[in-house]
Design a protein around this motif. Structure first.
Motif, short mmCIF file in Angstrom:
data_model
loop_
_atom_site.label_atom_id
_atom_site.label_comp_id
_atom_site.label_asym_id
_atom_site.label_seq_id
_atom_site.Cartn_x
_atom_site.Cartn_y
_atom_site.Cartn_z
N VAL A 30 -6.18 4.61 -4.31
CA VAL A 30 -5.27 3.21 -4.17
C VAL A 30 -6.34 2.10 -5.04
O VAL A 30 -5.85 0.97 -5.29
CB VAL A 30 -5.27 3.08 -2.34
CG1 VAL A 30 -4.97 1.81 -2.11
CG2 VAL A 30 -4.47 3.99 -2.22
N GLU A 31 -7.69 1.85 -4.33
CA GLU A 31 -8.54 0.89 -5.14
C GLU A 31 -8.47 1.01 -6.42
O GLU A 31 -8.40 -0.27 -7.29
CB GLU A 31 -10.10 1.25 -4.24
CG GLU A 31 -9.71 0.94 -2.16
CD GLU A 31 -11.60 0.79 -2.65
OE1 GLU A 31 -11.99 1.92 -3.07
OE2 GLU A 31 -11.81 0.58 -1.34
N ALA A 79 -7.46 10.75 3.71
CA ALA A 79 -7.16 9.65 4.05
C ALA A 79 -8.11 9.43 5.42
O ALA A 79 -7.47 10.10 6.60
CB ALA A 79 -6.87 8.74 3.80
N ASP A 99 -11.69 11.11 -1.03
CA ASP A 99 -10.63 10.45 -0.58
C ASP A 99 -9.14 9.30 -1.07
O ASP A 99 -9.35 9.26 -1.83
CB ASP A 99 -11.58 9.44 0.15
CG ASP A 99 -11.29 8.49 1.06
OD1 ASP A 99 -10.16 8.00 1.19
OD2 ASP A 99 -12.58 7.75 1.12
N THR A 158 0.81 -1.16 0.01
CA THR A 158 0.06 0.14 -0.07
C THR A 158 0.39 0.94 0.14
O THR A 158 0.41 2.61 -0.83
CB THR A 158 -1.02 0.27 1.16
OG1 THR A 158 -1.80 -1.35 1.17
CG2 THR A 158 -1.60 1.12 1.27
N ASP A 195 -3.38 -3.10 1.61
CA ASP A 195 -4.21 -3.13 2.32
C ASP A 195 -5.39 -2.04 2.03
O ASP A 195 -4.60 -0.81 3.34
CB ASP A 195 -4.07 -3.50 3.80
CG ASP A 195 -4.96 -3.64 4.64
OD1 ASP A 195 -6.21 -2.73 4.20
OD2 ASP A 195 -5.02 -3.54 6.07
N VAL A 196 -5.78 -1.51 1.76
CA VAL A 196 -6.13 -0.04 1.30
C VAL A 196 -6.71 0.61 2.69
O VAL A 196 -6.75 1.91 3.10
CB VAL A 196 -7.55 -0.61 0.57
CG1 VAL A 196 -8.13 1.24 0.50
CG2 VAL A 196 -7.22 -0.46 -0.67
N ALA A 197 -6.83 -0.58 3.77
CA ALA A 197 -7.00 0.29 4.80
C ALA A 197 -6.56 0.95 6.04
O ALA A 197 -6.08 1.90 6.72
CB ALA A 197 -8.05 -0.76 6.40
N ARG A 240 -7.93 6.72 -0.43
CA ARG A 240 -8.86 5.52 -0.77
C ARG A 240 -9.16 4.78 -2.31
O ARG A 240 -8.70 4.45 -2.24
CB ARG A 240 -9.32 4.96 0.55
CG ARG A 240 -8.84 5.16 2.08
CD ARG A 240 -9.29 4.44 3.25
NE ARG A 240 -11.16 5.34 2.98
CZ ARG A 240 -12.60 5.53 3.42
NH1 ARG A 240 -12.52 4.20 4.77
NH2 ARG A 240 -12.89 6.11 3.30
N THR A 271 -4.58 3.67 4.35
CA THR A 271 -4.06 4.80 3.65
C THR A 271 -4.14 5.65 4.77
O THR A 271 -2.88 6.52 4.87
CB THR A 271 -5.18 5.14 2.64
OG1 THR A 271 -5.19 3.41 1.56
CG2 THR A 271 -4.83 6.25 1.39
#
Length: 717
Positions: free
Chosen positions: A468-469, A581, A463, A439, A514-516, A465, A518
């Motif tokens: 990244v997604e 984020a 955002d 990430t 792992d996007v979480a 995230r 970020t």
């Protein structure tokens, strides 16, 4: 060497200078041929003795183009006699004698080998642009020559430059000047200043030029956003089957950049929409018309806030003339200036060197690794501003790159070796250590350049995230993320850069991040931009550096209790947030425990007219928690009470008529005998602790002062 160019006339003189001196300054206008012909002409000099030539170019595109042109002149491929090195692309081989480098590559080479063993000449091309890397590289090379290599040659080349100042810096080096060979260029101004968006004016000028003038058209615009909008406006018009519109800016893939600078096909006219990347060392074949919007983007850094922003400003006289000259390379040309002649007379002559206005964090880390804590130890045309440099070192210490003595830590040396902004380098290393390396690499790719995502008809979602997604899903076009648009080529470039960083960190190339994580990773990069939402309506935040910031209405992040801001402007009292984020406050406290302070605050509350004792958990300017203290330190309470009395004024004490009468009689007696005590309001306010403290010990509220007998207290004096 094929066709003769103006630079050929001075090559013998330049060779003579470098045979007898170790420094020289070459002044030659754009199109003279200095970038490609000078390194080749010096390659056989006896003093070079088979060693390499390193040439620093300010831009990646120009570095690649220069290397390819020189290789073509030799009838070779890039990577043989001539090669190049950029951050993400290297084409050199065992026989390479000329290396065109950019983006801090020279600094990395010097850090690895301060003596530059095997290098006989370092050329600084287009030095008039005064990039931060060029100023730093020259300062380091000059010290390296003093300490290790007296025979190392240094050549500074420029199209427009104060040659005398540079020559003085190089120990009064000789100046060699080449005359230009430019055809006349007709300059056309507007009758009145542009009203509305510059993109519409640029599109109108292109249509006029296509109708009235011959040859390819080069349009100068301030940034990629303006280029996209002009491209869209032109797409709405029927330009004819033989007209090709080609964007050209630094965030485009290499193939797209190459298509923009290659000659037009027979029977084709090309309209190149470019940023200032096309001003100097880059040659675009076939251009006979220039359309200049008269704007450019420059970095601005504020030591007060610790934030940078790109600001759109009017071009300088030097830049405008450079752009105009692009129309006269091949024959008589035309330049459309999107401003009036009166406006033209007010252009500033030159731009400000980047070192005076940019973020100096990377420079400060490079100097620390080099062994320099005070920039005054080196020789500069313009030394780094002390305030910006001090702020940079403070940030480096916070990132763990410098120890308490200001020397680079092992972590700091690893950060410097990544050749990335120290914020992002720190994020990569911390992310890898915590298992979030994939990430972190995605984020480094996204944040290392301008945001390639844009909104679908509205401001894009802030955002990070979502970005990244989008990278991980691998979709292009409009389906990358809700409300975001990005083309497939930009996504491919981002993934290639992420893969580069994964290789550097020793991570698997196909690992999904792992996007979480970020928000946490952003907090490592921007610890000064962790933000808590202010009470009241959503969208208003307080950053840990003390600045306010806002999210526009409708942004989903506006109601998050805690976010980390990656990009915002620095205008007004509250900056506008562009990229951020969310971050779990519990995660924040766990990961940044070493920077969290628990302190007891005992202070006078003006509104309540009482002493308040609170236990506060704080991260810089952010209050994470606060609770009342049941049994505060009595001495601290006393100090706070006396401070409150002093702030409210001595007249707010419970004065009676008898107390005031005593005060007045004592003042009369002092006129007869000065040994009597001074009981004036001014004297009593100055000495509160001396005469009042014993009587208010334990009191916390102003209302409780009413039971004091001031007459008796004063009689005690």
């Amino acid at each position: 060497m094929q066709s003769r160019l103006p630079i050929d006339e001075v090559l013998p003189a330049l060779s003579d200078v470098l045979r007898g001196r170790t420094s020289a300054v070459l002044q030659a206008p754009p199109g003279a041929g200095k970038t490609t012909k000078v390194p080749l002409a010096l390659l056989a000099e006896p003093w070079l003795a088979g060693r390499r030539i390193i040439m620093l170019e300010p831009r990646r595109l120009a570095a690649r183009a220069a290397a390819r042109r020189m290789a073509a002149l030799l009838g070779e491929r890039v990577g043989e006699t001539v090669g190049y090195r950029t951050r993400l692309d290297t084409q050199v081989g065992p026989t390479t004698r000329i290396e065109v480098v950019t983006e801090g590559v020279l600094t990395r080479m010097l850090q690895g080998d301060p003596s530059l063993e095997g290098v006989g000449l370092v050329i600084f091309d287009e030095f008039h642009e005064r990039s931060l890397h060029a100023d730093l590289g020259l300062a380091l090379v000059l010290q390296a020559r003093e300490l290790f290599r007296e025979d190392l040659r240094v050549l500074v080349m420029s199209a427009t430059l104060d040659g005398e100042a540079v020559a003085a810096l190089l120990d009064d080096a000789p100046i060699v000047t080449a005359e230009g060979r430019a055809y006349p260029v007709e300059t056309r101004y507007l009758d009145r200043p542009v009203e509305g968006e510059i993109e519409a004016a640029a599109a109108r000028a292109v249509l006029t030029a296509l109708d009235r003038d011959d040859g390819d058209i080069l349009v100068f615009l301030p940034g990629a956003g303006e280029i996209r909008r002009v491209e869209a406006l032109l797409a709405e018009r029927d330009l004819g089957p033989g007209v090709r519109v080609a964007p050209l800016h630094g965030t485009l893939p290499q193939e797209a950049q190459d298509r923009a600078i290659e000659p037009a096909a027979p029977g084709e006219r090309k309209v190149v929409l470019a940023t200032s990347i096309a001003e100097t060392s880059l040659t675009i074949e076939g251009v006979r018309v220039v359309v200049d919007a008269g704007l450019m983007r420059v970095p601005r850094f504020s030591p007060r806030t610790g934030m940078s922003r790109l600001e759109t400003v009017r071009v300088t006289r030097a830049s405008a003339d450079q752009r105009r000259g692009r129309a006269g390379r091949l024959g008589p040309g035309v330049c459309y200036r999107l401003w009036t002649e009166p406006e033209d007379r007010h252009l500033a002559p030159h731009g400000t060197p980047e070192i005076l206005e940019a973020d100096l964090t990377a420079l400060a880390l490079d100097l620390a690794v080099w062994g320099v804590s005070d920039p005054r130890e080196l020789r500069w045309l313009d030394p780094p501003p002390p305030a910006a440099f001090a702020h940079a070192r403070e940030l480096l210490a916070r990132l763990g790159a410098l120890d308490e003595k200001g020397a680079p830590t092992p972590h700091g040396r690893r950060m410097a070796s990544l050749a990335l902004h120290p914020r992002l380098a720190h994020m990569l290393l911390r992310g890898r250590a915590l298992g979030f390396g994939a990430t972190a690499c995605d984020l480094a790719a996204i944040l290392g350049d301008r945001d390639p995502f844009r909104g679908d008809g509205a401001p894009p979602d802030a955002d990070l995230r979502l970005r990244v997604e989008a990278m991980q899903r691998g979709e292009g076009g409009g389906g990358t993320a809700p409300g975001l648009l990005v083309d497939r080529a930009a996504l491919r470039r981002l993934r290639a850069e992420s893969l580069h960083w994964r290789r550097r960190l020793g991570l698997p190339g196909g690992e999904r991040g792992d996007v979480a994580a970020t928000g946490l990773l952003l907090a490592f990069a921007y610890p000064d931009r962790v933000a808590l939402r202010r009470p009241g309506r959503g969208g208003r935040f307080l950053l840990s550096n003390g600045r306010g910031a806002t999210l526009p209405d409708g942004q989903p992040l506006a109601n998050e209790p805690c976010i980390v801001v990656a990009d915002l402007d620095d205008r007004g009292r509250e900056g506008r947030i562009f990229l951020a984020a969310p971050l779990d406050p519990a995660e924040l406290e766990a990961r940044f425990a070493d920077r969290i302070v628990v302190e007891d605050i005992v202070a006078w509350d003006d509104e309540a007219r009482a002493v308040r004792a609170r236990r506060r958990t704080r991260l810089d300017a952010l209050v994470l928690r606060e609770s009342a203290i049941a049994d505060p330190d009595p001495e601290a309470v006393l100090e706070a009470l006396l401070d409150g009395i002093a702030r409210e004024g001595i007249d707010r004490l419970p004065w009676t008529r008898a107390a005031r009468g005593l005060q007045q009689r004592t003042a009369f007696l002092r006129t007869l005998d000065p040994t009597w005590p001074d009981l004036s309001d001014e004297a009593l306010a100055r000495t509160l602790r001396d005469w009042l403290a014993p009587f208010v010990y334990g009191i916390q509220r102003a209302d409780d002062l009413a039971r004091l007998d001031l007459r008796a207290i004063l009689l005690g004096l």
